[in-house]
Motif scaffolding. Structure first.
Motif, PDB file in Angstrom:
ATOM      1  N   THR A 261       0.609  -0.895   0.210  1.00  0.00           N
ATOM      2  CA  THR A 261       0.070   0.225   0.155  1.00  0.00           C
ATOM      3  C   THR A 261       0.777   0.935   0.147  1.00  0.00           C
ATOM      4  OG1 THR A 261      -1.911  -1.124   0.991  1.00  0.00           O
ATOM      5  CG2 THR A 261      -1.719   1.564   1.696  1.00  0.00           C
ATOM      6  N   PRO A 262       1.923   1.028   0.481  1.00  0.00           N
ATOM      7  CA  PRO A 262       2.538   2.765   1.011  1.00  0.00           C
ATOM      8  C   PRO A 262       3.693   2.599  -0.456  1.00  0.00           C
ATOM      9  CG  PRO A 262       3.596   1.439   2.455  1.00  0.00           C
ATOM     10  CD  PRO A 262       2.478   0.671   1.867  1.00  0.00           C
ATOM     11  N   VAL A 263       4.069   1.483  -0.967  1.00  0.00           N
ATOM     12  CA  VAL A 263       5.150   1.872  -2.260  1.00  0.00           C
ATOM     13  C   VAL A 263       3.627   1.762  -3.265  1.00  0.00           C
ATOM     14  CG1 VAL A 263       6.125   0.315  -3.545  1.00  0.00           C
ATOM     15  CG2 VAL A 263       7.143   0.554  -1.331  1.00  0.00           C
ATOM     16  N   LEU A 264       2.879   1.299  -3.439  1.00  0.00           N
ATOM     17  CA  LEU A 264       1.710   1.439  -4.225  1.00  0.00           C
ATOM     18  C   LEU A 264       1.774   2.932  -4.140  1.00  0.00           C
ATOM     19  CD1 LEU A 264      -0.149  -1.493  -4.843  1.00  0.00           C
ATOM     20  CD2 LEU A 264       1.630  -0.609  -6.275  1.00  0.00           C
ATOM     21  N   THR A 265       0.874   3.923  -3.307  1.00  0.00           N
ATOM     22  CA  THR A 265       0.689   4.913  -3.132  1.00  0.00           C
ATOM     23  C   THR A 265       1.627   5.755  -3.457  1.00  0.00           C
ATOM     24  OG1 THR A 265      -1.054   4.467  -1.491  1.00  0.00           O
ATOM     25  CG2 THR A 265      -0.915   6.048  -1.892  1.00  0.00           C
ATOM     26  N   TYR A 266       3.013   5.775  -3.056  1.00  0.00           N
ATOM     27  CA  TYR A 266       4.118   6.614  -3.419  1.00  0.00           C
ATOM     28  C   TYR A 266       4.352   6.947  -4.743  1.00  0.00           C
ATOM     29  CZ  TYR A 266       8.496   8.223  -4.042  1.00  0.00           C
ATOM     30  OH  TYR A 266       9.649   9.260  -4.095  1.00  0.00           O
ATOM     31  N   LEU A 267       3.802   5.444  -5.553  1.00  0.00           N
ATOM     32  CA  LEU A 267       4.216   5.984  -6.861  1.00  0.00           C
ATOM     33  C   LEU A 267       3.084   6.172  -7.732  1.00  0.00           C
ATOM     34  CD1 LEU A 267       6.460   2.216  -7.633  1.00  0.00           C
ATOM     35  CD2 LEU A 267       7.196   4.903  -7.468  1.00  0.00           C
ATOM     36  N   ILE A 268       2.295   5.600  -7.562  1.00  0.00           N
ATOM     37  CA  ILE A 268       0.925   6.263  -8.483  1.00  0.00           C
ATOM     38  C   ILE A 268      -0.453   7.076  -7.480  1.00  0.00           C
ATOM     39  CG2 ILE A 268       1.131   5.066 -10.422  1.00  0.00           C
ATOM     40  CD1 ILE A 268      -0.937   2.917  -9.535  1.00  0.00           C
ATOM     41  N   GLY A 269      -0.454   7.657  -6.488  1.00  0.00           N
ATOM     42  CA  GLY A 269      -1.494   7.612  -5.310  1.00  0.00           C
ATOM     43  C   GLY A 269      -2.497   6.595  -5.232  1.00  0.00           C
ATOM     44  N   LYS A 270      -3.143   7.343  -4.057  1.00  0.00           N
ATOM     45  CA  LYS A 270      -4.294   5.764  -4.120  1.00  0.00           C
ATOM     46  C   LYS A 270      -5.688   5.281  -5.108  1.00  0.00           C
ATOM     47  CE  LYS A 270      -7.675   8.059  -1.624  1.00  0.00           C
ATOM     48  NZ  LYS A 270      -8.274   9.276   0.026  1.00  0.00           N
ATOM     49  N   ARG A 271      -4.792   5.988  -6.303  1.00  0.00           N
ATOM     50  CA  ARG A 271      -6.037   5.242  -7.122  1.00  0.00           C
ATOM     51  C   ARG A 271      -5.896   3.871  -7.664  1.00  0.00           C
ATOM     52  NH1 ARG A 271      -3.836   7.630 -13.335  1.00  0.00           N
ATOM     53  NH2 ARG A 271      -1.616   8.266 -11.903  1.00  0.00           N
ATOM     54  N   TRP A 272      -4.245   3.962  -7.145  1.00  0.00           N
ATOM     55  CA  TRP A 272      -4.652   2.287  -7.903  1.00  0.00           C
ATOM     56  C   TRP A 272      -5.467   1.078  -7.067  1.00  0.00           C
ATOM     57  CZ3 TRP A 272      -3.528  -2.389  -4.352  1.00  0.00           C
ATOM     58  CH2 TRP A 272      -3.267  -1.808  -2.582  1.00  0.00           C
ATOM     59  N   TYR A 273      -5.322   1.668  -5.716  1.00  0.00           N
ATOM     60  CA  TYR A 273      -6.756   0.875  -4.788  1.00  0.00           C
ATOM     61  C   TYR A 273      -7.840   0.793  -5.028  1.00  0.00           C
ATOM     62  CZ  TYR A 273      -8.787  -1.756  -1.035  1.00  0.00           C
ATOM     63  OH  TYR A 273      -8.880  -2.765  -0.817  1.00  0.00           O
ATOM     64  N   CYS A 274      -8.605   2.619  -4.640  1.00  0.00           N
ATOM     65  CA  CYS A 274      -9.458   3.264  -4.551  1.00  0.00           C
ATOM     66  C   CYS A 274     -10.404   2.793  -6.517  1.00  0.00           C
ATOM     67  CB  CYS A 274      -9.734   4.474  -4.166  1.00  0.00           C
ATOM     68  SG  CYS A 274      -9.252   4.825  -3.106  1.00  0.00           S
ATOM     69  N   SER A 275     -10.400   3.518  -7.451  1.00  0.00           N
ATOM     70  CA  SER A 275     -10.197   3.649  -8.522  1.00  0.00           C
ATOM     71  C   SER A 275      -9.708   2.142  -9.464  1.00  0.00           C
ATOM     72  CB  SER A 275      -9.740   4.781  -9.293  1.00  0.00           C
ATOM     73  OG  SER A 275     -11.040   5.948  -8.544  1.00  0.00           O
ATOM     74  N   TRP A 276      -9.074   1.540  -8.886  1.00  0.00           N
ATOM     75  CA  TRP A 276      -9.103   0.414  -9.886  1.00  0.00           C
ATOM     76  C   TRP A 276      -9.141  -1.128  -9.346  1.00  0.00           C
ATOM     77  CZ3 TRP A 276      -5.831  -0.003 -14.754  1.00  0.00           C
ATOM     78  CH2 TRP A 276      -5.483   2.016 -14.931  1.00  0.00           C
ATOM     79  N   VAL A 277      -9.420  -0.972  -8.106  1.00  0.00           N
ATOM     80  CA  VAL A 277      -9.909  -2.805  -7.251  1.00  0.00           C
ATOM     81  C   VAL A 277     -10.576  -3.029  -6.824  1.00  0.00           C
ATOM     82  CG1 VAL A 277      -8.324  -4.216  -5.773  1.00  0.00           C
ATOM     83  CG2 VAL A 277      -7.209  -2.137  -7.469  1.00  0.00           C
ATOM     84  N   CYS A 278     -10.919  -1.995  -5.256  1.00  0.00           N
ATOM     85  CA  CYS A 278     -11.687  -1.421  -4.188  1.00  0.00           C
ATOM     86  C   CYS A 278     -12.745  -2.098  -4.736  1.00  0.00           C
ATOM     87  CB  CYS A 278     -11.460  -0.199  -3.392  1.00  0.00           C
ATOM     88  SG  CYS A 278     -12.670  -0.399  -2.278  1.00  0.00           S
ATOM     89  N   GLY A 279     -13.359  -2.816  -3.668  1.00  0.00           N
ATOM     90  CA  GLY A 279     -15.237  -3.407  -4.152  1.00  0.00           C
ATOM     91  C   GLY A 279     -16.409  -2.378  -4.146  1.00  0.00           C
ATOM     92  N   CYS A 280     -15.256  -1.834  -2.550  1.00  0.00           N
ATOM     93  CA  CYS A 280     -16.523  -0.273  -2.735  1.00  0.00           C
ATOM     94  C   CYS A 280     -15.827   0.369  -3.686  1.00  0.00           C
ATOM     95  CB  CYS A 280     -16.348   0.017  -1.079  1.00  0.00           C
ATOM     96  SG  CYS A 280     -16.253  -0.773  -0.161  1.00  0.00           S
ATOM     97  N   GLY A 281     -15.196   0.815  -4.422  1.00  0.00           N
ATOM     98  CA  GLY A 281     -15.355   1.708  -4.552  1.00  0.00           C
ATOM     99  C   GLY A 281     -15.464   1.306  -6.386  1.00  0.00           C
TER     100      GLY A 281
END
Ligand code: SF4
Ligand code: SF4
Length: 475
Positions: A261-281
């Motif tokens: 989580t910290p490495v990916l968020t550092y590299l590309i922002g929280k979008r890697w999870y919130c807009s690309w992966v998460c079911g709630c998103g």
């Protein structure tokens, strides 16, 4: 008027009337929903026949309707009339849908018997409709959560297709939507159910009785997956019978939180999870797309957002810390407070059920599609801090091109006043931005770009001043 140009005006926000194919597609999709309602009302239906018909009708009907609605129009964002429809402008229809969704969640969480779930005995109603699918996948009858997970996945797939047609001119939107659809179908739904079929994630009581199975959704990272460190979960993942899968989940789950989580968020922002992966998103971006303009852009909402999301984050950190303390010391209380009733139960009730479920989805038509992501999700809060202070991600603005139309602010689901930044030509570095890219997609002037670049000037960014003060050049 050219036949290829849609006839748009304030009084006629719909480019063209609904044609026969759209009407048939709509009837087919509604037929699928009707099967669900009939099953819920305990109409005698052969579930093995009607359940697949319902699923195919809902996905097929919505896909054809979406294709027909958007493909016959020129490429580009289509949000015409959102403030004219009752459903998308907090009208009576919106309230009705909101109340229905909210009521459905209340039944799921606290009165599953009303949707047909029978603890010991044969399921009834809506849950029984999904028994054949559950039996086929994992050899046991459906629960209310299996039924819900199936419907949730169908919603993301069907409305994801509609989203793809709507935003087909924008490569970023296409790729990330396909990504959330695959993440939901494969990682959140199929793999956990297959593991359940293999009995990999069963949980038994100390008396050896079957007590359900743990959530094997690997993309559901702690702290969003708040019971990851509960004793039954930790024990189940270490059980001999479930190796090596159990330990892989345990190690991967912790590595995702601590490193991934910290490495990916550092590299590309929280979008890697919130807009690309998460079911709630995923649900917010697909089913919730028609409601994104309802997010409040008020300064007060921004303040409330910061207080709420960080309070929930502190709550889950404290709750998990005392849970782990209890697990490793073998006690059930800390400072005289019972860990279950004073920490875990309130978190599960207020945050896990009421906030993320009932308010998070049930309030789409009133408060917008990212209420949970913006105000409550501790995972978003955690990544938001990294994104704000130590990340390469930012939205750059070419202020000279901005015509102040406000499209970007209107359709920002996180309530960010994007235009205020664009007018100043200032990069957008905000903890709450989920990187959905819709502000950029709806900008008629190409002002906004989602970029990963050198992370300069994060700590000393000037504050965004809203209102008349914002136009002062200097004191
Ligand atoms: S600022 Fe743009 S990318 Fe960020 S959440 Fe808002 S619309 Fe999405
Ligand atoms: S959509 Fe583009 S042109 Fe319109 S206010 Fe936003 S940045 Fe400016």
């Amino acid at each position: 008027m050219s036949t290829t140009e849609p006839n748009l005006s304030i009084s006629n926000p719909h480019p063209e009337d609904t044609d026969v194919i759209q009407k048939v597609a709509l009837v087919v999709a509604c037929f699928g929903v009707l099967i669900l309602l009939a099953a819920w009302a305990n109409v005698a239906l052969d579930a093995a026949i009607f359940m697949p018909i319902a699923i195919i009708s809902m996905i097929g009907g919505t896909t054809v309707y979406g294709a027909r609605s958007y493909l016959k129009q020129p490429e580009g964002i289509k949000n015409n009339g959102v403030w004219h429809f009752s459903l998308t402008s907090r009208g009576a229809f919106a309230w009705a849908v909101g109340i229905l969704l909210t009521g459905f969640y209340i039944l799921l969480y606290w009165f599953p018997g009303y949707v047909g779930f029978v603890q010991s005995g044969e399921n009834q109603g809506l849950v029984a409709l999904f028994d054949p699918l559950s039996m086929a996948i994992k050899g046991r009858p459906a629960s209310q959560w299996f039924m819900y997970g199936t419907l949730y996945t169908i919603a993301i797939l069907a409305l994801g297709m509609k989203f793809i047609f709507k935003y087909r001119h924008n490569r970023y939107q296409l790729i990330r939507t396909i990504s959330v659809m695959i993440a939901q179908l494969v990682f959140a739904y199929t793999i956990p159910e297959i593991l359940a079929a293999l009995n990999y994630n069963d949980v038994t009581t100390t008396a050896g009785e079957y007590a359900g199975y743990y959530d094997a959704d690997i993309k559901n990272v702690w702290p969003l997956d708040y019971d990851f460190f509960y004793s039954y979960h930790l024990d189940a993942m270490q059980e001999e019978a479930y190796q090596p899968v159990g330990m892989i989940y345990l190690i991967a789950g912790m590595a995702l939180f601590l490193v991934g989580t910290p490495v990916l968020t550092y590299l590309i922002g929280k979008r890697w999870y919130c807009s690309w992966v998460c079911g709630c998103g995923g649900l917010a971006e697909t089913a919730g797309d028609p409601f994104r303009h309802l997010s409040s852009k008020k300064l007060g909402a921004w303040k409330l957002e910061r207080w709420l999301i960080h309070s929930v984050m502190i709550f889950v950190f404290v709750m998990t810390a005392v849970t782990l303390y209890g697990y490793f010391t073998g006690t059930s209380s800390v400072f005289g407070l019972d860990i279950y009733s004073k920490f875990q139960k309130p978190y599960g009730f207020f945050i896990g059920a009421i906030f993320s479920g009932i308010i998070g989805v049930g309030f789409y038509p009133m408060l917008g599609n990212r209420v949970w992501c913006r105000f409550g999700c501790p995972m978003a809060g955690y990544m938001g801090i990294i994104q704000r202070f130590k990340s390469k991600f930012r939205i750059t603005t070419n202020g000279g091109q901005c015509i102040s139309c406000g499209n970007c602010s209107t359709y920002c689901e996180q309530g960010i006043d994007v235009r205020a930044y664009a007018q100043k030509g200032q990069n957008i570095v905000r903890a709450s931005c989920v990187g959905c890219g819709v502000c950029s997609a709806v900008c008629p002037r190409g002002v906004l770009k989602l970029e990963n670049g050198p992370e300069e000037k994060r700590y000393d960014l000037p504050p965004i001043i809203i209102g008349n003060e914002s136009v002062k050049i200097s004191d």
